[in-house]
Design a protein around this motif. Structure first.
Motif, PDB file in Angstrom:
ATOM      1  N   GLY A  27       0.708  -1.533   0.151  1.00 27.14           N
ATOM      2  CA  GLY A  27       0.214  -0.113   0.187  1.00 27.14           C
ATOM      3  C   GLY A  27       0.858   1.323  -0.060  1.00 27.14           C
ATOM      4  N   LEU A  28       2.342   1.444   0.822  1.00 26.12           N
ATOM      5  CA  LEU A  28       2.986   2.656   0.855  1.00 26.12           C
ATOM      6  C   LEU A  28       3.839   3.002   0.001  1.00 26.12           C
ATOM      7  N   THR A  29       3.873   1.674  -1.171  1.00 33.61           N
ATOM      8  CA  THR A  29       4.614   1.114  -2.015  1.00 33.61           C
ATOM      9  C   THR A  29       3.806   1.479  -3.869  1.00 33.61           C
ATOM     10  N   HIS A  30       2.427   1.013  -3.773  1.00 33.19           N
ATOM     11  CA  HIS A  30       1.832   1.205  -4.301  1.00 33.19           C
ATOM     12  C   HIS A  30       1.860   2.482  -6.412  1.00 33.19           C
ATOM     13  N   ASP A  31       2.636   3.793  -5.759  1.00 28.88           N
ATOM     14  CA  ASP A  31       2.493   4.942  -6.399  1.00 28.88           C
ATOM     15  C   ASP A  31       3.222   5.571  -6.761  1.00 28.88           C
ATOM     16  N   LEU A  32       4.880   4.644  -6.931  1.00 31.55           N
ATOM     17  CA  LEU A  32       6.111   4.818  -6.670  1.00 31.55           C
ATOM     18  C   LEU A  32       6.148   5.002  -8.183  1.00 31.55           C
ATOM     19  N   GLY A  33       5.886   4.795  -9.084  1.00 25.71           N
ATOM     20  CA  GLY A  33       5.904   4.885 -10.501  1.00 25.71           C
ATOM     21  C   GLY A  33       4.623   5.734 -10.984  1.00 25.71           C
ATOM     22  N   HIS A  34       4.277   7.222 -10.239  1.00 26.89           N
ATOM     23  CA  HIS A  34       3.682   8.238 -10.808  1.00 26.89           C
ATOM     24  C   HIS A  34       4.797   9.289 -10.836  1.00 26.89           C
ATOM     25  N   GLY A  35       4.578  10.286 -12.418  1.00 24.59           N
ATOM     26  CA  GLY A  35       5.602  11.675 -13.115  1.00 24.59           C
ATOM     27  C   GLY A  35       4.833  12.390 -12.596  1.00 24.59           C
ATOM     28  N   PRO A  36       6.117  13.517 -12.329  1.00 24.81           N
ATOM     29  CA  PRO A  36       5.283  15.027 -12.190  1.00 24.81           C
ATOM     30  C   PRO A  36       3.930  15.203 -12.465  1.00 24.81           C
ATOM     31  N   PHE A  37       3.254  15.644 -11.538  1.00 23.71           N
ATOM     32  CA  PHE A  37       1.740  15.877 -11.564  1.00 23.71           C
ATOM     33  C   PHE A  37       1.124  14.947 -11.834  1.00 23.71           C
ATOM     34  N   SER A  38       1.066  14.062 -11.151  1.00 26.52           N
ATOM     35  CA  SER A  38       0.858  12.282 -11.619  1.00 26.52           C
ATOM     36  C   SER A  38       0.914  12.419 -12.750  1.00 26.52           C
ATOM     37  N   HIS A  39      -0.726  11.836 -12.890  1.00 25.14           N
ATOM     38  CA  HIS A  39      -1.425  11.493 -13.992  1.00 25.14           C
ATOM     39  C   HIS A  39      -1.465  12.426 -15.521  1.00 25.14           C
ATOM     40  N   VAL A  40      -0.806  13.712 -15.329  1.00 24.29           N
ATOM     41  CA  VAL A  40      -0.723  14.186 -16.547  1.00 24.29           C
ATOM     42  C   VAL A  40       0.238  13.642 -17.328  1.00 24.29           C
ATOM     43  N   PHE A  41       1.377  13.378 -16.539  1.00 19.68           N
ATOM     44  CA  PHE A  41       2.766  12.864 -17.275  1.00 19.68           C
ATOM     45  C   PHE A  41       2.331  11.478 -17.941  1.00 19.68           C
ATOM     46  N   GLU A  42       1.840  10.297 -17.445  1.00 21.62           N
ATOM     47  CA  GLU A  42       1.197   9.824 -18.836  1.00 21.62           C
ATOM     48  C   GLU A  42       0.620  10.105 -19.642  1.00 21.62           C
ATOM     49  N   SER A  43      -0.309  11.244 -19.514  1.00 26.74           N
ATOM     50  CA  SER A  43      -0.888  12.546 -20.882  1.00 26.74           C
ATOM     51  C   SER A  43       0.459  12.419 -21.850  1.00 26.74           C
ATOM     52  N   PHE A  44       1.283  13.804 -21.201  1.00 34.29           N
ATOM     53  CA  PHE A  44       2.564  13.744 -21.535  1.00 34.29           C
ATOM     54  C   PHE A  44       3.252  13.033 -22.511  1.00 34.29           C
ATOM     55  N   LEU A  45       3.640  11.231 -22.020  1.00 33.94           N
ATOM     56  CA  LEU A  45       4.331  10.574 -22.493  1.00 33.94           C
ATOM     57  C   LEU A  45       3.810  10.069 -23.802  1.00 33.94           C
ATOM     58  N   LYS A  46       2.048  10.188 -23.615  1.00 35.98           N
ATOM     59  CA  LYS A  46       1.765  10.088 -24.412  1.00 35.98           C
ATOM     60  C   LYS A  46       1.225  10.710 -25.494  1.00 35.98           C
ATOM     61  N   ALA A  47       1.661  11.851 -25.595  1.00 41.27           N
ATOM     62  CA  ALA A  47       2.088  13.044 -26.615  1.00 41.27           C
ATOM     63  C   ALA A  47       2.984  13.286 -26.883  1.00 41.27           C
TER      64      ALA A  47
END
Length: 505
Positions: free
Chosen positions: A148-168
């Motif tokens: 539970g403590l480590t499940h979100d270690l892979g989020h990048g800057p501004f959380s889900h915004v980073f995923e949208s950035f990588l897709k773009a």
């Protein structure tokens, strides 16, 4: 496997002087303790396999949380919490750009992760699950807390915004390679190698697994797939693998304690809880067809962090309540679901895609031991998913939030096009944080933001502060080609976001 900590005669002698770079002087009155650079009192260092190691502390700590009240932090969790990979979460906003719409939505991924950790323990201790004879051990609960403590270690800057950035960024690099010719040429001229290519999609869960390996490496430990039921492999200076685990009372010696150390199988279980399915290469020597961490008799434990059957998991329990409280001041409580959860054998709702059921013949029933809820609480379960819809409508996809996210994505894409060497990877620096052995062949000295997730040392510095890094680079440069990027930064600072001209259902 039960192990007792090494005896004093196995301990290395404490340094006579305080000139060592590893130690600072002990405060007056602190007898028998040496203060490590982290500022945490440690017992005398020991030597194991040529490495300098410290036994895990034995004190349980507590902290306060605005959603769950008091949160308990066992000694093993404190080791994980102190790691750079977890501390980085304090610099990541849970809701990305939603603070532009709701100023109070500034809570962090660290707060959320602590909440998930506590709820993962509570769902067993306060519900009917704990009353069933399911052979749930203290080690199982500790592993769930760490997952539970480590499940979100892979989020990048501004959380889900980073995923949208990588897709773009991926789309633009593929459709308009001419825009990146100058950047790529500069990189190749500097380092005599090409930039690594972006994949079509990004899964922050996989990066979380990479960062779990990183936090173990930071503590001098590593998972050993060749010895699953032995303690973690000691690969460097850090916490002693023999004293890192569950502390319990010694029945033979009242007042004394012994340690059941984590095994490699335990940490594979932690990674499987985060990923929600069997591990694949490079997190396993080869792609696994089933769970390795725990057997069929405990498969329900995998539903707690990420529920593949119903979606009712502690991750969602926490962020629905936390996000709603931050945005509206109202906390949606699901205590009745947490209290009444039970384990039962149920039909698989995803038979066609389930890794465990998709190959079974149609004549064979596909059932799992899963977390279930009484029929009388179906309205509470429906309310849970209604909260999800309401949060998405009012918070996550609010038109101002989305406008700020779109501007942030465009800003990151533009910055990535110009700055091919934004981050130093420290890949050959002797005093940098240790990394997992799978990165021994990594050779890139610097990388742009879009590749920050490819190397743990670099990703440790990829958080919400990236906006200031980009702004400083722009202000220090005389390149007129940065004018559009400078304009975007000005719009962001002045809250001049894109205007919504219409919505499509």
């Amino acid at each position: 496997m039960s192990r007792t900590p090494p005896q004093d005669d196995q301990a290395a002698a404490a340094p006579a002087a305080t000139t060592s770079s590893l130690f600072s002087p002990s405060p007056s009155g602190s007898k028998g303790q040496i203060y490590h650079l982290r500022g945490t009192p440690r017992s005398r260092p020991r030597h194991r396999g040529g490495f300098e190691v410290w036994p895990m502390k034995t004190e349980t700590r507590k902290c306060n949380d605005e959603v769950h009240g008091e949160v308990t932090i066992p000694p093993a969790v404190q080791v994980v919490l102190d790691s750079p990979a977890v501390q980085r979460l304090a610099n990541l906003k849970q809701l990305g750009c939603a603070f532009n719409t709701y100023p109070s939505c500034s809570h962090t991924r660290k707060e959320h992760s602590l909440g998930v950790m506590e709820t993962a323990s509570n769902i067993i201790s306060t519900s009917n699950i704990g009353k069933q004879q399911l052979n749930i051990t203290e080690m199982d609960i500790l592993c769930l807390r760490i997952a539970g403590l480590t499940h979100d270690l892979g989020h990048g800057p501004f959380s889900h915004v980073f995923e949208s950035f990588l897709k773009a960024a991926y789309k633009q690099e593929k459709e308009h390679p001419e825009l990146y010719s100058e950047r790529n040429a500069k990189f190749k001229e500097e380092f005599e190698m090409d930039l690594p290519e972006l994949p079509p999609s990004y899964e922050h869960e996989k990066t979380s697994l990479m960062m779990v390996d990183d936090l173990l490496a930071t503590n001098g430990l590593e998972i050993d797939w060749s010895a699953l039921d032995d303690p973690l492999k000691q690969v460097g200076n850090g916490v002693d693998c023999e004293t890192f685990g569950v502390i319990r009372k010694n029945k033979n010696q009242p007042g004394d304690t012994i340690v059941d150390p984590f095994t490699s199988r335990d940490w594979i279980f932690i990674k499987e809880c985060i990923y929600g399915k069997p591990l694949v290469y490079p997190d396993a020597p080869e792609t696994q067809s089933t769970f390795v961490g725990r057997g069929k008799d405990k498969e329900f434990l995998y539903d707690i962090i990420s529920n593949r059957h119903s979606g009712l998991d502690v991750d969602r329990y926490d962020y629905y309540a936390r996000d709603g409280l931050a945005a509206t001041g109202k906390k949606d409580a699901y205590n009745v679901l947490l209290r009444t959860a039970v384990v039962a054998r149920g039909l698989c709702p995803n038979r066609d895609t389930c890794f465990d059921c998709k190959d079974k013949p149609p004549s064979e029933e596909a059932r799992h031991l899963m977390i279930c809820y009484p029929v009388k609480h179906i309205s509470e379960a429906m309310s849970f998913f209604e909260t999800r819809i309401n949060n998405h409508d009012k918070i996550y996809t609010h038109k101002k939030t989305k406008a700020a996210e779109l501007l942030m994505v465009d800003l990151m894409v533009e910055a990535d096009r110009h700055f091919s060497m934004l981050f130093s990877t420290q890949h050959n620096e002797a005093d940098a944080f240790p990394t997992h052995s799978r990165f021994d062949d990594f050779e890139y000295p610097k990388l742009p933001l879009s590749r920050a997730w490819m190397y743990p040392r670099l990703f440790l510095r990829a958080d919400d502060s990236i906006l200031g890094v980009i702004e400083n680079k722009v202000l220090e440069s005389s390149d007129k080609g940065l004018a559009p990027l400078k304009k975007m930064l000005q719009h962001l600072r002045k809250h001049e976001f894109y205007k919504c001209v219409g919505e499509v259902e």
